[in-house]
Design an enzyme around this catalytic site. Structure first.
Site: not given
Ligand code: BDR
Ligand code: CA
Length: 312
Positions: A11, A16, A40, A126, A167-168, A229, A241-242
Site C-alpha cells: 500500500d 512500501d 496508507n 506490507t 496499523f496494517n 515521522q 518498517h516494510d
Molecule cells: C505499517 O503501516 C504503514 O504506515 C507502513 O507502510 C507499514 O506497512 C507500519 O505500521
Molecule cells: Ca505498508
C-alpha cells in the site's frame, strides 16, 4: 540456485516504496508482480503510487494489479496522511504516469501465480491483509501451495495506531485473522524490530552517494518521511518498517525470530487488531508464526545499500 519467486502485496506508502525498490531488479528474486491494497491511502492512490515508483525505476515489464478498495468486514479506518502525505507518497516528483495496471485484479493475479508455480511463490505483504485473506477464501486450494508469507504487521509488545494494534493489522483484522488461521508458514516483521530501523540523516547522506534512480528515490522519499515521522512521533528518523521483509528474505541472519502462537483480536474492544502473541507458548498451542525479536541494524542498512547499487 533458483531465484526466489515473490509477489509484493503493498500500500505505498514510503516504506512500501523502498521495499518495492529492493525487491525488484534484485539477483536474489524473481518478482512476479506487485499487488496493491487500500491502507496508507485509498486504493486509487496506493495503485498510482506503485505505478509511479515502477515507472521511475524503469520497471516497465513488472505487472502491477490493483486489489481491494475496502476491508473485508470492518468500516474502512482512516488513511495515514500524517506520515505519508496527501498523495500517500509525498516527496518525490514523478513524470506523467504512462504505466498501467494489468487486466487481472490482485486476487486473481495472486491465485493464478501461486497455481502456476506451486510451492514456489513467497507472498510478501506490507499492507493490510485484505487481498490475501480474500484470495484464501476465494481459492482455498492455494493454501497448501504457498510456502511462506513474510509480512510487516503487528507487534508482540505495543501498537502504533492504538495502544494494542499496529496499523496494517488494525486496518483489516478480519483478513489478518484468516491468514493467521490458515496454517501457511508465517514470518512476522512487527513493530518490535521495525521501529529500530530508523532512517537517520546520516543514512540518507550515505545513500545519497549513489547517484542512480534508486538512490535518488530513496533520498526524496526519506526526506519527507523522516520529517513527517518527527512531527508525529518525535523521532529523528523514519522507521523503514516494510523493507525489513525484503532484507530478511535476502539474508535471514539480519533478523532473529522466535516461534510463537499468534492470534488476531477481532473483538470490538480496545484491543481490536492486536496480534496476541504467546511468547512463552503458555497455552500449549502449537506455534504458527515466526515473530521477529531482534534486528542487526548495521547489516540491515548494508542490505538496503546493496539493493540501491543494483540499479544503473
Ligand atoms: C505499517 O503501516 C504503514 O504506515 C507502513 O507502510 C507499514 O506497512 C507500519 O505500521
Ligand atoms: Ca505498508
Amino acid at each position: 540456485m533458483e531465484k526466489k519467486k515473490l509477489i509484493l502485496d503493498c500500500d505505498p506508502g514510503h516504506d512500501d516504496a523502498v521495499a518495492l525498490m529492493m525487491a525488484a531488479n534484485n539477483p536474489h528474486f524473481d518478482l512476479l508482480g506487485v499487488t496493491t491494497v487500500r491502507g496508507n491511502h485509498t486504493l486509487e492512490n496506493t495503485t498510482i503510487n506503485a505505478l509511479n515508483v515502477c515507472q521511475y525505476l524503469g520497471l516497465d515489464e513488472l505487472p502491477v494489479s490493483s486489489g481491494c478498495a475496502i476491508p473485508l468486514v470492518r468500516i474502512p479506518p482512516k488513511t495515514e496522511e500524517r506520515v505519508h502525505g496527501e498523495s500517500g507518497l509525498d516527496g518525490p516528483v514523478f513524470e506523467k504516469l504512462t504505466k498501467r495496471v494489468t487486466g487481472a485484479r490482485a486476487v486473481d493475479f495472486i491465485v493464478d501465480q501461486v497455481k502456476k508455480f506451486p510451492n514456489r511463490v513467497t507472498l510478501v505483504v506490507t499492507g493490510p491483509m485484505t487481498n490475501i485473506g480474500l484470495a484464501l477464501r476465494y481459492a482455498p486450494e492455494i493454501i497448501s501451495l504457498i510456502p511462506e508469507i513474510v509480512f510487516m504487521g503487528g507487534s508482540w509488545q505495543y501498537g502504533n495506531v492504538t495502544p494494542a494494534a499496529e496499523f496494517n493489522i488494525f486496518a483489516d483484522a478480519e483478513a489478518a485473522d484468516i491468514v493467521f488461521r490458515s496454517g501457511i508458514p508465517l514470518v512476522m516483521m512487527g513493530l518490535d524490530v521495525t521501529r529500530q530501523a530508523l532512517c537517520y540523516p546520516e543514512i540518507i547522506e550515505r545513500m545519497a552517494n549513489h547517484k542512480n534512480v534508486a538512490g535518488k528515490l530513496f533520498v526524496d522519499l526519506m526526506h519527507f518521511f523522516s520529517m513527517a515521522q518527527k512531527k508525529v512521533f518525535g523521532w529523528a528518523g523514519g522507521p523503514l518498517h516494510d523493507p525489513t521483509c525484503i532484507a530478511y528474505l535476502m539474508d535471514p541472519s539480519v533478523i532473529e525470530t522466535k516461534e510463537m502462537y499468534g492470534e488476531i483480536d477481532t473483538s470490538s474492544g480496545p484491543s481490536y487488531g492486536r496480534t496476541n502473541c504467546d511468547v512463552f507458548l503458555l497455552e500449549g498451542k502449537p506455534a504458527n508464526v515466526k515473530v521477529s525479536v531482534k534486528i542487526d541494524v548495521d547489516k540491515f542498512w548494508d542490505i538496503v545499500e546493496e539493493c540501491i547499487k543494483h540499479y544503473n
